[in-house]
Motif scaffolding. Structure first.
Motif: not given
Length: 593
Positions: A337-364
């Motif tokens: 339960l303590l580690l069940s949430q997403g983390g702040e580094f997810g925002f960084v990696l979502f931006a990387q995925a968006q720049n890599a054209w793997l996901i749309e900005p809306q998905a990020a």
């Protein structure tokens, strides 16, 4: 007005509503027992462009406020010297690796099959969601006093491996990239080499540059330079990692770890902590500001369902891993339960995925909202399951205290408390013993001592133990849990009882200054003086000289404490310390002069 002056004025205008709303919401959420993190997130959402629109430019402010995460990892590194970290290697490489891989694959499968994303997009979103929020979990462990417990070390081991896994995740996203510009980036093996080289370089810098630097500052006695040098250490190590495209938080952690067994650790902790608290709060405010409420309003069921799936999947997987590592089911549940949430580094990696054209900005934006919502659930989950996670206490064997007419209550029945208790009992003074260590209570029972289970720092439990009629209340616990606020509360509740406190060190003495204690005893000073006396006798110093040396030390120590009490500075009166061989007669002459 120049462009720079306009920017400064704009920043100041933005900070007023950010700090003002954060102060209000954090006070409210703290009062409700929901934790500060959720208060910061809500404050950011309210002042951000989606609601009141009082503040803009969240992305720019987040770049600055991410320093809070690096400072947090620096402070954690100060708590973990290399030998302790080596002892945790099995949990880091075992628990951490399994958690990241299994949670990442499970969440990627849910996104791919349930939300109909492509395989590449599912991995680009699922792997970052396996990471938990270091910035949320570590303060929760610290405030609960569990960071240095076996449970806290396991949680930290997972968080540390998650931070290490950011480099491989960036490599995976780069390998799947559809953006032609990414083809010119460094390959994954180069990033790995950079990581190893940076870690080795920081370790060597810590040993051969940082320690001599802090030794020089310590000799100068300039407190402001300690603050400056501490912040420089964090920023420089993070900047080096950032230039190499690596985790800035990892660099700060290594810098802290290299200073963990230095004599300046406590000073650095005290100096850096205020900056960490402010910047970490600002980070969560900016996360709340970036929350795309429009995206949530358009697909609220999807966001809620994915956040629920994320929390449930991670909690279940981590629970099963904990069971496999022979944790109790309650401990494994708490870890999940303590580690069940997403983390702040997810925002960084979502931006990387968006720049890599793997996901749309809306998905990020959508998955950023999912991470934020999952972070908001953690305080509620920990509160709702508190009783379920608590280890049961067998009342027949470990009963709570009752008023039995004793004249003294001793809180803490370790080595220190046992000595105090036996001497009082030898004088015919009845004592009530209270402790929270289950194993120690059972062992004491084998020797005929009756120790009640309970937290003796709670006024209601002391009242239950008969403090209202007792003449003595003695706090003999390990550590520095007793402060002036606690002593004031106990004295107000039981004004007829003389309060005595076992102090861990001089710092705790400073914390207790002005409190209504009858006596405060540093736990090791008398035994240290006793050893010094016996050592001097072993090399032929006569008894009169030994006595005079002890008197000199005690007098200087009292004077130093008096000056420290008056100034509130632990570094005050450093010149009264004896740090080089001196002739006793000359020293006495100086004192008389």
């Amino acid at each position: 007005m120049s462009e720079g002056a306009h920017a400064t004025a704009g920043l100041l205008r933005d900070m007023v509503p950010m700090f003002g709303f954060a102060l209000v919401f954090v006070l409210i959420f703290r009062r409700l027992g929901l934790g500060a993190t959720l208060g910061y997130l809500v404050a950011g959402a309210v002042v951000g462009p989606q609601l009141l629109g009082l503040v803009g430019g969240a992305e720019t402010k987040m770049e600055f406020s991410e320093l809070g995460i690096t400072l947090l990892l620096f402070l954690v590194g100060l708590e973990l010297n290399p030998s302790r970290l080596w002892r945790m290697k099995q949990d880091i490489l075992g628990l951490g690796l399994l958690q990241v891989v299994l949670c990442g694959l499970a969440i990627a499968a849910i996104i791919g099959f349930g939300a109909k994303f492509s395989v590449a997009a599912a991995f680009a979103l699922g792997l970052p969601l396996a990471l938990s929020s270091t910035a949320q979990v570590l303060p929760m462990l610290q405030s609960a006093g569990r960071l240095r417990t076996p449970f806290g070390e396991r949680a930290f081991s997972i968080l540390l491996f998650q931070d290490l896994s950011i480099v491989p995740m960036i490599t995976i996203i780069a390998a799947m990239s559809r953006n032609p510009a990414d083809a010119t980036g460094p390959p994954g093996w180069v990033l790995f080499v950079y990581t190893v080289a940076a870690i080795v370089g920081l370790v060597l810098a810590g040993r051969f540059l940082l320690r001599p630097l802090f030794r020089l500052i310590g000799n100068l006695g300039e407190r402001e330079m300690f603050v400056f040098a501490g912040l420089f250490t964090v920023i420089a190590s993070s900047a080096i990692m950032q230039m190499l495209g690596l985790s800035t938080a990892l660099g700060a952690f290594i810098a802290g770890m290299m200073l963990a067994d230095s004599p300046y650790r406590h000073e650095l902790e005290a100096d850096v902590e205020p900056f960490r608290s402010i910047l970490l709060g600002l980070f969560f405010v900016t996360v709340g500001m970036t929350l795309d409420l429009t995206a949530i309003a358009e697909r609220p069921l999807f966001v809620a369902a994915m956040a629920l799936a994320l929390v449930a999947t991670k909690a279940l997987v981590i629970f099963l891993i904990g069971i496999a590592f022979r944790m109790s089911w309650r401990g494994a549940l708490a870890l999940g339960l303590l580690l069940s949430q997403g983390g702040e580094f997810g925002f960084v990696l979502f931006a990387q995925a968006q720049n890599a054209w793997l996901i749309e900005p809306q998905a990020a934006s959508l998955f950023g909202a999912i991470v934020t919502l999952s972070m908001a659930t953690t305080p509620f989950l920990m509160m709702a399951t508190r009783r379920m996670r608590a280890e049961p206490i067998v009342q027949e064997e470990r009963e709570g205290p009752t008023a039995d007419g004793s004249n003294a209550i001793i809180v803490g029945y370790g080595r220190f408390g046992q000595t105090v208790a036996q001497m009082l009992l030898a004088q015919g003074i009845a004592v009530t013993l209270v402790d929270t260590d289950i194993e120690m209570i059972d062992v004491a029972g084998e020797f005929g001592a009756k120790v009640y289970y309970g937290d003796g720092t709670r006024v209601d439990l002391l009242r239950q133990a008969g403090a209202g009629e007792a003449e003595l209340i003695l706090f003999c616990m390990d550590g520095d849990r007793v402060d002036a606020e606690l002593v004031e509360a106990v004295h107000e509740a039981f004004p007829n009882a003389a309060i005595f406190v076992r102090a861990f060190d001089r710092r705790q003495l400073l914390k207790l200054r002005g409190s209504p204690t009858r006596g405060v005893v540093r736990e090791l000073i008398e035994s240290a003086i006793r050893m010094a006396r016996e050592a001097m006798a072993a090399v032929g110093v006569d008894e009169e000289e030994i006595r005079r040396t002890e008197d000199l030390y005690r007098a200087r120590d009292r004077e130093r404490l008096k000056i420290q009490f008056e100034s509130g500075d632990i570094r005050a009166a450093r010149d009264t310390m004896i740090v080089t061989p001196r002739n006793l007669r000359d020293t006495l002459g100086e004192d008389c002069g």
